[in-house]
Design an enzyme around this catalytic site. Structure first.
Site, PDB file in Angstrom:
ATOM      1  CB  SER A  22      30.767  50.821  41.536  1.00 45.48           C
ATOM      2  OG  SER A  22      31.712  50.030  42.066  1.00 45.48           O
ATOM      3  CD1 TRP A  31      36.051  45.840  42.978  1.00 39.90           C
ATOM      4  CD2 TRP A  31      36.448  44.896  45.047  1.00 39.90           C
ATOM      5  NE1 TRP A  31      34.928  44.982  43.472  1.00 39.90           N
ATOM      6  CE2 TRP A  31      35.194  44.713  44.743  1.00 39.90           C
ATOM      7  CE3 TRP A  31      36.750  44.786  46.446  1.00 39.90           C
ATOM      8  CZ2 TRP A  31      34.291  43.746  45.415  1.00 39.90           C
ATOM      9  CZ3 TRP A  31      36.209  44.260  47.045  1.00 39.90           C
ATOM     10  CH2 TRP A  31      34.736  43.610  46.748  1.00 39.90           C
ATOM     11  CG  ASP A  32      34.858  48.794  41.096  1.00 41.00           C
ATOM     12  OD1 ASP A  32      35.900  48.480  40.999  1.00 41.00           O
ATOM     13  OD2 ASP A  32      33.898  48.963  40.592  1.00 41.00           O
ATOM     14  NE  ARG A  57      28.697  45.873  36.990  1.00 37.82           N
ATOM     15  CZ  ARG A  57      28.666  44.732  36.125  1.00 37.82           C
ATOM     16  NH1 ARG A  57      27.665  44.115  36.352  1.00 37.82           N
ATOM     17  NH2 ARG A  57      29.607  44.212  35.331  1.00 37.82           N
ATOM     18  CG  ASP A  58      29.284  50.210  38.030  1.00 37.87           C
ATOM     19  OD1 ASP A  58      28.933  49.634  38.988  1.00 37.87           O
ATOM     20  OD2 ASP A  58      30.176  49.436  37.197  1.00 37.87           O
ATOM     21  CD  GLU A  76      32.525  46.216  34.555  1.00 39.36           C
ATOM     22  OE1 GLU A  76      31.830  45.810  35.052  1.00 39.36           O
ATOM     23  OE2 GLU A  76      33.840  45.967  34.103  1.00 39.36           O
TER      24      GLU A  76
HETATM   25  C1  FRU Z   1      34.220  47.024  38.071  1.00 36.58           C
HETATM   26  C2  FRU Z   1      32.789  46.202  38.603  1.00 36.58           C
HETATM   27  C3  FRU Z   1      31.650  47.252  38.881  1.00 36.58           C
HETATM   28  C4  FRU Z   1      31.003  46.484  39.689  1.00 36.58           C
HETATM   29  C5  FRU Z   1      31.920  46.045  40.857  1.00 36.58           C
HETATM   30  C6  FRU Z   1      31.568  44.614  41.460  1.00 36.58           C
HETATM   31  O1  FRU Z   1      35.250  46.528  38.733  1.00 36.58           O
HETATM   32  O2  FRU Z   1      32.581  44.909  37.942  1.00 36.58           O
HETATM   33  O3  FRU Z   1      30.851  47.384  37.657  1.00 36.58           O
HETATM   34  O4  FRU Z   1      30.335  47.546  40.349  1.00 36.58           O
HETATM   35  O5  FRU Z   1      33.266  45.904  39.943  1.00 36.58           O
HETATM   36  O6  FRU Z   1      32.487  44.158  42.054  1.00 36.58           O
END
Ligand code: FRU
Length: 490
Positions: free
Chosen positions: A164, A75-76, A245-246, A338
């Site tokens: 992320s 994913w991310d 986060r992120d 996010e």
């Molecule tokens: C976005 C998210 C990010 C986080 C990650 C966790 O898809 O929610 O904000 O870092 O996925 O899986």
């Protein structure tokens, strides 16, 4: 512009800039966010998209290829970037980092098992000459087992995950990986023994590449950079569901000796406190479609308190940071802004962030997708893009029907409503994202791989999908091209 009948006017935003240190936070207001529903076609029928095509990602087919050949959920994802978000190949290889998880897990269980993995592929090949799945080779995990758990004083965690971030690459092959280091403290039944602990962290390593591929060394220590402070950024003690986060780092050409970071946060304060204001609602005086503040708060919208944080580095090594006030809040609008990023173009500062349909507050609706704001500096009275709404690129969605869930789509919902998430805007307006679910209630397929890259044309306070890009707007799957190259000694 005239208000859409039945809807309020959006808030007036000047785009005016303030000093990055100033105590000024722009607002994505309810008046702004209600412009999203205002542009939805109330007559769109079952499984049709109700949103304008210019702001809708073209529909992704269900027969998408899987970039890891069934090895991991993906994913991310983020490329190797410099201080201006240029994307680098190293010794002829394009390199990306992705959150990955074991395919033995259900895709919705991924979050508490996420680890940062990486992929590489030869640089400089046009998307239409690559394998359909993007042609990436999975290189494995970035961290050895145990490394990212070390920063937590309380070692009794049940799950320890990597969320992320972003990766800075330097001309000598040094990599500074900014990411979210997370510990969960759960009981065997899945309830929290204590709130999860998310920290913005840094690990440093080196990239190596020869004709056979790419590998990393280092990444055997983690530095704890920032923990939510409870004053600007909500803590786990204030809200066990807090978001922090992120991290995404960049330089502002106006302050070339500083490095800044944007990140996902929530407005500080006790969960459920009645802290939205009339400014968060943002109605113009006398607007007949304005809402009453107390009524809005009574709907539970006070539980949706997203913000986008700003921090600045205290040293050139980027190992010490301090918080500045948030640059944007979405109080009583949405709970999650996010993977924020700053994108510079034509002297303007674009702030992009992803949000879910399901995290909007009561009375606000909008598709899963990437939202954007424009201002004259990193701290500005940001104007939401596209008719004042903020919607930049959403999934094809029908706002007349229930959202459903990725694991259980609503019967009447468009098959693309969960087709993509975690969009990341790249140089030239290219946008990459991962596939979550594609299909209808009785026939859907989970993703866990990157979707087709699309292109948006960004101009002033507008964006529009470029339908001339790729095939009717859909480019190559997992296409994350470098726009710069470096050569290092192996
Ligand atoms: C976005 C998210 C990010 C986080 C990650 C966790 O898809 O929610 O904000 O870092 O996925 O899986």
């Amino acid at each position: 512009a005239q208000a859409v009948p039945g809807y309020p006017d959006p808030t007036v935003h000047s785009q005016r800039t303030h000093n990055p240190n100033a105590n000024y936070t722009s607002r994505w207001t309810r008046a702004d966010a209600r412009q999203i529903k205002a542009m939805s076609d109330p007559n769109a029928g079952p499984r049709e998209n109700s949103m304008p095509p210019a702001y809708t990602m073209p529909t992704v087919p269900q027969d998408f290829p899987d970039m890891s050949n069934g090895e991991v959920w993906v994913w991310d994802t983020w490329p190797l970037t410099d201080e201006r978000s240029n994307q680098y190949s190293v010794n002829g290889w394009e390199v990306i980092m992705s959150l990955v998880a074991d395919r033995g897990l259900g895709f919705d269980d991924r979050h508490v098992f996420a680890k940062i993995g990486y992929f590489y592929r030869p640089a400089g090949i046009p998307a239409d000459q690559r394998p359909r799945d993007g042609g990436w080779t999975y290189g494995g995990l970035v961290f050895d087992e145990g490394v990212t758990g070390q920063i937590f004083d309380d070692q009794s965690y049940s799950h320890q995950t990597q969320w992320s971030g972003s990766a800075r690459v330097f001309p000598d092959g040094q990599i500074k990986l900014f990411f979210t280091d997370v510990a969960f403290y759960r009981n065997p039944d899945g309830t929290d023994r204590k709130p999860y602990d998310a920290r913005i962290a840094l690990s440093q390593g080196r990239i190596h590449a020869d004709q056979d591929g790419v590998w990393f060394t280092g990444f055997n220590r983690v530095r704890d950079l920032l923990q939510a402070d409870g004053q600007w950024y909500q803590t786990g003690a204030q809200n066990p569901f807090y978001n922090f986060r992120d991290p995404f780092t960049f330089q502002d050409p106006r302050y070339p000796n500083k490095t800044f970071m944007v990140f996902e946060g929530n407005s500080a304060g006790q969960r459920g406190s009645r802290s939205c204001t009339n400014q968060d609602l943002g109605y113009r005086p006398g607007d007949p479609h304005a809402e009453d503040l107390e009524t809005v708060m009574d709907t539970g919208a006070i539980l949706q308190m997203a913000n986008i944080g700003l921090a600045v580095a205290d040293n050139r090594q980027l190992t010490k940071w301090h918080f500045l006030p948030p640059i944007l809040s979405a109080n009583c609008v949405t709970d999650q802004t996010e993977r924020p990023q700053i994108y510079l173009q034509g002297g303007k500062y674009y702030l992009f962030t992803i949000s879910h349909r399901g995290t909007f507050a009561s009375g606000i609706d909008g598709p899963e997708g990437v939202y954007g704001f424009v201002g004259n500096g990193i701290r500005s009275d940001y104007q939401p893009l596209n008719r004042g709404s903020g919607l930049a690129l959403g999934n094809p969605t029908n706002l007349n029907y229930a959202a459903g869930n990725p694991f259980d789509p609503d019967f009447n919902q468009h098959p693309g409503a969960f087709q993509a998430y975690s969009h990341y805007v790249m140089p030239g307006g290219l946008v990459q994202s991962f596939i979550d679910t594609i299909g209808t209630k009785n026939n859907f397929r989970r993703g866990g791989t990157l979707g087709p890259t699309v292109k948006i044309n960004i101009r002033g306070a507008t964006t529009a999908v470029d339908y001339n890009y790729g095939a009717n707007g859909l480019g190559g799957y997992a296409d994350i091209p470098a726009n710069r190259a470096i050569t290092i000694s192996r």
